[in-house]
Design a protein around this motif. Structure first.
Motif, mmCIF file in Angstrom:
data_model
loop_
_atom_site.group_PDB
_atom_site.id
_atom_site.type_symbol
_atom_site.label_atom_id
_atom_site.label_comp_id
_atom_site.label_asym_id
_atom_site.label_seq_id
_atom_site.Cartn_x
_atom_site.Cartn_y
_atom_site.Cartn_z
ATOM 1 N N ARG A 1 0.826 -1.213 0.000
ATOM 2 C CA ARG A 1 0.000 0.000 0.000
ATOM 3 C C ARG A 1 0.860 1.262 0.000
ATOM 4 N NH1 ARG A 1 -5.488 -0.561 1.740
ATOM 5 N NH2 ARG A 1 -6.037 -2.727 2.154
ATOM 6 N N ALA A 2 2.046 1.155 0.622
ATOM 7 C CA ALA A 2 2.967 2.293 0.667
ATOM 8 C C ALA A 2 3.790 2.419 -0.609
ATOM 9 C CB ALA A 2 3.898 2.164 1.874
ATOM 10 N N GLY A 3 3.605 1.483 -1.543
ATOM 11 C CA GLY A 3 4.295 1.569 -2.821
ATOM 12 C C GLY A 3 5.651 0.908 -2.870
ATOM 13 N N ALA A 4 6.002 0.121 -1.841
ATOM 14 C CA ALA A 4 7.311 -0.534 -1.813
ATOM 15 C C ALA A 4 7.375 -1.663 -2.840
ATOM 16 C CB ALA A 4 7.589 -1.082 -0.417
ATOM 17 N N MET A 5 8.591 -1.946 -3.311
ATOM 18 C CA MET A 5 8.841 -3.087 -4.203
ATOM 19 C C MET A 5 9.229 -4.269 -3.316
ATOM 20 S SD MET A 5 11.050 -1.084 -7.118
ATOM 21 C CE MET A 5 11.399 -2.611 -7.996
ATOM 22 N N VAL A 6 8.251 -5.103 -2.987
ATOM 23 C CA VAL A 6 8.438 -6.151 -1.982
ATOM 24 C C VAL A 6 8.873 -7.465 -2.634
ATOM 25 C CG1 VAL A 6 7.341 -7.467 -0.131
ATOM 26 C CG2 VAL A 6 6.683 -5.073 -0.529
ATOM 27 N N THR A 7 9.924 -8.048 -2.040
ATOM 28 C CA THR A 7 10.354 -9.394 -2.412
ATOM 29 C C THR A 7 10.121 -10.314 -1.223
ATOM 30 O OG1 THR A 7 12.057 -8.591 -3.937
ATOM 31 C CG2 THR A 7 12.307 -10.839 -3.111
ATOM 32 N N ILE A 8 9.373 -11.403 -1.453
ATOM 33 C CA ILE A 8 9.080 -12.375 -0.391
ATOM 34 C C ILE A 8 9.948 -13.603 -0.593
ATOM 35 C CG2 ILE A 8 7.270 -13.768 0.700
ATOM 36 C CD1 ILE A 8 5.229 -11.877 -0.675
ATOM 37 N N VAL A 9 10.573 -14.051 0.487
ATOM 38 C CA VAL A 9 11.375 -15.279 0.441
ATOM 39 C C VAL A 9 10.731 -16.310 1.360
ATOM 40 C CG1 VAL A 9 13.611 -16.347 0.891
ATOM 41 C CG2 VAL A 9 13.499 -14.024 -0.026
ATOM 42 N N SER A 10 10.230 -17.399 0.771
ATOM 43 C CA SER A 10 9.610 -18.456 1.556
ATOM 44 C C SER A 10 9.293 -19.646 0.644
ATOM 45 C CB SER A 10 8.313 -17.944 2.215
ATOM 46 O OG SER A 10 7.694 -18.965 2.965
ATOM 47 N N PRO A 11 9.436 -20.879 1.146
ATOM 48 C CA PRO A 11 9.070 -22.044 0.316
ATOM 49 C C PRO A 11 7.587 -22.053 -0.037
ATOM 50 C CG PRO A 11 10.397 -22.698 2.203
ATOM 51 C CD PRO A 11 10.013 -21.276 2.430
ATOM 52 N N GLN A 12 6.740 -21.610 0.920
ATOM 53 C CA GLN A 12 5.294 -21.556 0.700
ATOM 54 C C GLN A 12 4.781 -20.191 1.139
ATOM 55 O OE1 GLN A 12 3.619 -23.986 -0.795
ATOM 56 N NE2 GLN A 12 5.417 -25.340 -0.899
ATOM 57 N N ILE A 13 3.687 -19.730 0.546
ATOM 58 C CA ILE A 13 3.079 -18.470 0.951
ATOM 59 C C ILE A 13 1.564 -18.620 1.047
ATOM 60 C CG2 ILE A 13 4.890 -16.986 0.021
ATOM 61 C CD1 ILE A 13 3.166 -16.520 -2.440
ATOM 62 N N GLU A 14 0.961 -17.765 1.853
ATOM 63 C CA GLU A 14 -0.491 -17.760 2.027
ATOM 64 C C GLU A 14 -1.170 -17.345 0.710
ATOM 65 O OE1 GLU A 14 -2.451 -18.441 4.715
ATOM 66 O OE2 GLU A 14 -0.723 -19.085 5.905
ATOM 67 N N ASP A 15 -2.436 -17.706 0.589
ATOM 68 C CA ASP A 15 -3.190 -17.419 -0.632
ATOM 69 C C ASP A 15 -3.218 -15.918 -0.936
ATOM 70 O OD1 ASP A 15 -3.683 -20.079 -1.012
ATOM 71 O OD2 ASP A 15 -5.698 -20.034 -0.130
ATOM 72 N N TYR A 16 -3.336 -15.089 0.121
ATOM 73 C CA TYR A 16 -3.390 -13.642 -0.103
ATOM 74 C C TYR A 16 -2.099 -13.152 -0.751
ATOM 75 C CZ TYR A 16 -3.346 -8.641 0.729
ATOM 76 O OH TYR A 16 -3.243 -7.275 0.566
ATOM 77 N N LEU A 17 -0.958 -13.649 -0.272
ATOM 78 C CA LEU A 17 0.319 -13.253 -0.851
ATOM 79 C C LEU A 17 0.440 -13.751 -2.288
ATOM 80 C CD1 LEU A 17 2.760 -13.856 2.160
ATOM 81 C CD2 LEU A 17 1.718 -11.710 1.406
ATOM 82 N N ARG A 18 -0.083 -14.940 -2.536
ATOM 83 C CA ARG A 18 -0.034 -15.473 -3.898
ATOM 84 C C ARG A 18 -0.846 -14.574 -4.851
ATOM 85 N NH1 ARG A 18 1.363 -20.575 -5.629
ATOM 86 N NH2 ARG A 18 1.386 -21.315 -3.455
ATOM 87 N N THR A 19 -1.945 -14.020 -4.326
ATOM 88 C CA THR A 19 -2.744 -13.096 -5.136
ATOM 89 C C THR A 19 -1.939 -11.861 -5.509
ATOM 90 O OG1 THR A 19 -4.786 -13.835 -4.069
ATOM 91 C CG2 THR A 19 -4.858 -11.707 -5.197
ATOM 92 N N LEU A 20 -1.188 -11.341 -4.549
ATOM 93 C CA LEU A 20 -0.352 -10.172 -4.807
ATOM 94 C C LEU A 20 0.749 -10.499 -5.814
ATOM 95 C CD1 LEU A 20 0.090 -8.665 -1.221
ATOM 96 C CD2 LEU A 20 -1.441 -7.886 -3.031
ATOM 97 N N VAL A 21 1.313 -11.695 -5.693
ATOM 98 C CA VAL A 21 2.352 -12.118 -6.632
ATOM 99 C C VAL A 21 1.768 -12.256 -8.032
ATOM 100 C CG1 VAL A 21 3.924 -14.000 -7.256
ATOM 101 C CG2 VAL A 21 3.750 -13.249 -4.864
ATOM 102 N N ASP A 22 0.586 -12.892 -8.133
ATOM 103 C CA ASP A 22 -0.052 -13.099 -9.439
ATOM 104 C C ASP A 22 -0.388 -11.773 -10.119
ATOM 105 O OD1 ASP A 22 0.141 -15.810 -9.085
ATOM 106 O OD2 ASP A 22 -1.933 -16.071 -8.398
ATOM 107 N N SER A 23 -0.702 -10.760 -9.313
ATOM 108 C CA SER A 23 -1.034 -9.445 -9.879
ATOM 109 C C SER A 23 0.206 -8.572 -10.034
ATOM 110 C CB SER A 23 -2.062 -8.734 -8.991
ATOM 111 O OG SER A 23 -1.543 -8.517 -7.689
ATOM 112 N N GLN A 24 1.381 -9.179 -9.807
ATOM 113 C CA GLN A 24 2.678 -8.523 -9.978
ATOM 114 C C GLN A 24 2.862 -7.317 -9.058
ATOM 115 O OE1 GLN A 24 2.942 -7.711 -14.221
ATOM 116 N NE2 GLN A 24 3.651 -9.798 -14.647
ATOM 117 N N GLU A 25 2.228 -7.386 -7.865
ATOM 118 C CA GLU A 25 2.409 -6.323 -6.881
ATOM 119 C C GLU A 25 3.598 -6.597 -5.968
ATOM 120 O OE1 GLU A 25 -1.311 -4.415 -5.288
ATOM 121 O OE2 GLU A 25 -2.211 -6.255 -6.102
ATOM 122 N N CYS A 26 4.118 -7.824 -6.020
ATOM 123 C CA CYS A 26 5.344 -8.152 -5.302
ATOM 124 C C CYS A 26 5.984 -9.381 -5.963
ATOM 125 C CB CYS A 26 5.098 -8.382 -3.814
ATOM 126 S SG CYS A 26 3.884 -9.648 -3.434
#
Length: 311
Positions: free
Chosen positions: A33-58
Motif C-alpha cells: 500500500r505504501a508503494g514498496a517493491m516487496v520481495t518475499i522469500v519463503s518455500p510456501q506463501i499464504e493465498d493472499y500473498l499469492r494473489t499479490l504475486v499473481d497481480s505482480q504487486e510483489c
C-alpha cells in the motif's frame, strides 16, 4: 523517547520480507500500500500473498532463506517466520550489511517498529507505546477514531489544492499559517461534506482578513496537566512565544506548539522585559504562571487569564 517517529517514503524502494505466513500477510499488505517493491522469500506463501504475486504487486522467491539473497539495495528487511533461530539469523545478516531490520514480535531485534496507524486519505496518525502495550495503543486508536472529523480526507485534499492560490493571496508564511488556523477553527470546516462548501468557507475567510495583532494569555499550571481546559489547549497550539518559570512542569510546556519559541523567566522584571519585546513584534504569547503567583501585577486589562479546570 525510545524511538524517533518518522514517516518513510518507500514508494519504488526494494524491501525484503522473509516468511510467507499470516504475519507476513499483514506486513506485505501495508508495504505494498505504501508503494514498496516487496520481495518475499519463503518455500510456501499464504493465498493472499499469492494473489499479490499473481497481480505482480510483489515478487516471490520460492525458496528457503539464505544469506546470499540479501543485498544492500534493500532499504528494509522483515523477518516474519515462526522460527526464532532463523529470524535472528536474518537479523545478523542484515546488520552486517547495514540494512534496517525488523524481527516481528521480538523487540530487541528491531531497528524500527511499526505503529498503529489511522488513515484518512492524506492524513496519517501513528500511535506507539514502543512495543510496551499494544492493547493500550489499540484502545487509544479507537478513541481517536471516534473523535476525529469524518471529512479529514476532504479537508486535506482541499488544503493541498490551495497551496499555490494561498501563496498568491497571502505572501507571508505567518499570515498563511494564521489564515489556515482560522479556516480549520471554523465549525463549518468539520461539517463540510463537499468541496463547494469548503470553497465558500475559504472565500469567506479570505474576505474576513487575518489579524496580525498580538495577544497575551496567562495560563495557570499545577500538578495535573489534564486539568487544562480545552480553550487553553487551543490557544497553546496557536502561540508563537511561550514563557514559563523554572518550577512549571514540562508536561505543560510540551503541549504548546512545537515550533513556538520557548523561554524561561526567573523574575517579574525578566518576564516584563520579554513581554515588552514580544509585544513590539505583535506575537501571540502564552505565559505559564503558578495559580498563587504574584505576577498578575503584569496583567493588562485586555489579557486573558485561564485557570486550571475552567471552561
Amino acid at each position: 523517547m525510545q524511538y524517533f517517529p518518522l514517516f518513510l517514503n518507500l514508494k519504488g524502494k526494494p524491501v525484503l520480507v522473509v516468511g510467507g505466513g499470516e504475519v507476513a500477510c499483514r506486513k506485505v499488505d501495508t508495504l505494498v500500500r505504501a508503494g514498496a517493491m516487496v520481495t518475499i522469500v519463503s518455500p510456501q506463501i499464504e493465498d493472499y500473498l499469492r494473489t499479490l504475486v499473481d497481480s505482480q504487486e510483489c515478487i516471490w522467491i520460492q525458496n528457503f532463506y539464505s544469506k546470499e539473497l540479501l543485498d544492500k539495495k534493500f532499504v528494509q528487511v522483515w523477518a516474519t517466520t515462526d522460527n526464532p533461530e532463523l529470524n535472528h539469523q536474518v537479523h545478523r545478516d542484515a546488520k552486517q550489511l547495514g540494512i534496517l531490520v525488523n524481527v516481528v514480535d521480538d523487540l530487541p531485534y528491531c531497528d524500527f517498529i511499526t505503529p498503529s496507524i489511522i488513515n484518512r486519505g492524506r492524513i496519517q496518525l501513528a500511535i506507539s507505546s514502543g512495543g510496551a502495550s499494544p492493547v493500550l495503543v489499540r484502545n487509544i486508536r479507537e478513541k481517536l477514531e471516534a473523535s476525529l472529523p469524518h471529512n479529514l480526507a476532504l479537508l486535506a485534499d482541499f488544503g493541498a489544492s490551495k497551496r499555490n492560490d494561498i501563496k498568491q493571496a497571502l505572501p507571508s508564511v505567518d499570515t498563511r499559517r494564521k489564515f489556515w488556523e482560522n479556516f480549520f477553527a471554523d465549525p463549518r470546516s468539520d461539517k463540510a461534506e463537499t468541496r463547494a462548501e469548503l470553497e465558500a468557507l475559504y472565500q469567506d475567510t479570505l474576505k474576513s482578513g487575518v489579524s496580525e495583532q498580538g495577544s497575551i494569555t496567562w495560563i495557570d499550571f499545577g500538578d495535573d496537566v489534564e486539568m487544562l481546559p480545552i480553550k487553553a489547549l487551543r490557544i497553546m497550539q496557536e502561540a508563537e512565544l511561550v514563557l514559563f518559570p523554572k518550577q512549571c512542569p514540562y508536561a505543560f510546556v510540551d503541549l504548546t506548539r512545537r515550533d513556538a519559541e520557548r523561554g524561561e523567566y526567573a523574575s517579574d522584571s525578566e518576564l516584563a522585559d520579554k513581554l515588552n519585546e514580544a509585544k513590539q513584534n505583535q506575537l501571540r504569547i502564552v505565559v505559564f504562571v503558578s495559580p498563587d503567583s504574584a505576577q498578575f501585577n503584569l496583567l493588562k486589562n485586555n489579557d486573558l487569564h485561564i485557570k486550571l479546570g475552567s471552561q
